[in-house]
Enzyme design. Structure first.
Site, short mmCIF file in Angstrom:
data_model
loop_
_atom_site.label_atom_id
_atom_site.label_comp_id
_atom_site.label_asym_id
_atom_site.label_seq_id
_atom_site.Cartn_x
_atom_site.Cartn_y
_atom_site.Cartn_z
N GLY A 1 74.83 -16.14 -74.00
CA GLY A 1 74.03 -16.88 -74.98
C GLY A 1 74.90 -17.37 -76.13
N SER B 1 74.00 -20.50 -79.20
CA SER B 1 72.95 -20.53 -80.22
C SER B 1 72.96 -19.25 -81.04
CB SER B 1 71.59 -20.67 -79.49
OG SER B 1 70.52 -20.67 -80.42
N GLY B 2 72.38 -19.33 -82.23
CA GLY B 2 72.06 -18.16 -83.04
C GLY B 2 73.17 -17.12 -83.15
N GLY C 1 74.67 -15.31 -80.86
CA GLY C 1 75.75 -15.40 -79.86
C GLY C 1 76.83 -16.37 -80.29
N LEU D 1 70.51 -16.61 -66.66
CA LEU D 1 70.18 -15.20 -66.37
C LEU D 1 68.94 -15.03 -65.50
CD1 LEU D 1 70.98 -13.81 -69.91
CD2 LEU D 1 72.13 -13.11 -67.80
N ASN E 1 74.01 -10.68 -75.15
CA ASN E 1 73.32 -11.18 -76.34
C ASN E 1 72.14 -12.10 -76.02
OD1 ASN E 1 73.44 -12.37 -79.34
ND2 ASN E 1 73.53 -14.08 -77.92
N THR F 1 64.91 -12.04 -67.37
CA THR F 1 66.01 -12.70 -68.11
C THR F 1 66.78 -11.68 -68.95
OG1 THR F 1 64.67 -14.70 -68.27
CG2 THR F 1 66.53 -14.51 -69.79
N SER G 1 66.28 -4.54 -79.67
CA SER G 1 65.55 -5.00 -80.85
C SER G 1 64.67 -3.86 -81.33
CB SER G 1 64.66 -6.19 -80.46
OG SER G 1 63.76 -6.48 -81.50
N TYR H 1 49.02 -9.23 -69.46
CA TYR H 1 50.26 -9.72 -70.10
C TYR H 1 50.04 -9.89 -71.59
CZ TYR H 1 53.97 -12.78 -71.65
OH TYR H 1 55.03 -13.29 -72.35
#
Ligand SMILES: NC(=O)c1ccc[n+]([C@@H]2O[C@H](COP(=O)([O-])OP(=O)(O)OC[C@H]3O[C@@H](n4cnc5c(N)ncnc54)[C@H](OP(=O)(O)O)[C@@H]3O)[C@@H](O)[C@H]2O)c1
Length: 308
Positions: free
Chosen positions: A39, A42-43, A45, A87, A113, A134, A161, A183
């Site tokens: 990853g 972005s962000g 990663g 992934l 990440n 994922t 997290s 879900y």
């Protein structure tokens, strides 16, 4: 600087909530080190890759497509090596593993990440709920495929997290990994992040007696593209109050980078970190039987996937 940061001091590591990835690597030379970051486009990663590259590491930066990985790697200099790794697609992950092996890379660290969060509706990949697939199964295929390439003192870092606490009470719903019986966006995100944590625990157990380590981290709460599936009002509020109460991206990348390269944690394994310090996860994240079962179930899921 977020206001919250003003009330949070530093921990025993000498770093804390407000530390950035640049700060936790200050004075370190990572020349000669090779670190894979998933990853990378972005962000957190991207920031992790930028700082690791800045300190001299060769970063193997993966993204869903080679184009995304290449654009990100180009942005941090000429040392970073772009790789495609979707992934949710085992063939892509296996091709990535093959490319790392073919490149002859010896990995000093693997930072898992990449991730997706709180998908509004149930989605599946290969019959498994998409966040679990994922965030956990994709990384399981990647890391287990690369274990032979890990340096003798190599480190595996799993992005978990604090949201792992939102996983079902019973931990992982092994009897319903397709979420067919029900879900919830956060419950299933939490389950996938509990799986990231348990995977690190079981890997650490398997590394016992070696110098290899596996740990999990909570990076903090940071406004990134991760929140793209959140309702508009939540995104609006985050945008408004984020700068005051959330970590910045450089602060968010600090813990994963710290655990991946800092000499102070070279021998720490099977632990959970937040704010670049040891932290305590929810009780069943420390359950070795649950971690072992997750590994075995993951192996059997992977065995049933198409080879290519
Ligand atoms: N931000 C937070 O507050 C927070 C809090 C706790 C934990 N985390 C964890 O931190 C990690 C990084 O998140 P972030 O905040 O940096 O989010 P982000 O900006 O959305 O980055 C996530 C990365 O994962 C990639 N990714 C998503 N699905 C993928 C797939 N199927 N295959 C390969 N790559 C995929 C994304 O690629 P695309 O750009 O192509 O989608 C992107 O590069 C995640 O594991 C997240 O769970 C974040």
């Amino acid at each position: 600087m977020s206001l919250y940061q003003l009330f949070k001091g530093k921990g025993p590591s000498g770093f804390g909530y407000g530390s950035t990835a640049e700060e936790v690597t200050a004075g370190l030379s990572l020349a000669g080190k090779t670190i894979l970051v998933t990853g990378c486009n972005s962000g957190l990663g991207f920031e992790a890759m930028r700082v690791l590259s800045m300190r001299g590491a060769r970063v193997l930066g993966t993204a869903r497509t080679l184009e995304k990985a290449k654009a990100a790697c180009d942005a941090v200099g000429d040392q970073a090596v772009p790789l495609a790794c979707e992934l949710s697609e085992p063939a892509s992950v296996r091709t990535c593993v093959d490319a790392v092996i073919a490149g002859g890379h010896r990995l000093d660290a693997v930072i898992c990440n990449a991730g997706i969060m709180a998908l509004p509706k149930r989605e599946l990949a290969h019959g498994i709920e998409l966040q679990f697939f994922t965030n956990h199964i994709g990384h399981f295929i990647l890391v287990t495929g690369l274990l032979d390439r890990l340096a003798e003192d190599g480190r595996v870092v799993m992005l978990s997290s604090a949201a792992h606490t939102m996983a079902p009470k019973e931990g992982i719903r092994f009897d319903d990994l397709a979420a067919a019986k029900g879900y919830t966006p956060w419950g299933h995100y939490g389950q996938s992040k509990l799986a990231n944590l348990l995977f690190a625990k079981e890997l650490a157990r398997r590394f016992a007696g070696t110098r290899k380590t596996a740990n999990a981290v909570h990076p903090g709460v940071i406004r990134t593209k991760l929140g793209r599936h959140m309702p508009g009002i939540a995104r609006f509020t985050f945008g408004l109050v984020g700068p005051l109460v959330l970590k910045s991206v450089p602060q968010g990348a600090a813990t994963e980078v710290y655990v991946a390269v800092h000499p102070g944690v070279a021998t720490t394994s099977g632990a959970y970190f937040a704010d670049a310090n040891l932290a305590t996860p929810r009780a069943d994240a420390d359950d070795p039987a649950l971690a072992k079962k997750l590994w075995e179930v993951s192996e059997s899921i992977v065995a049933g996937l198409p080879a290519r």
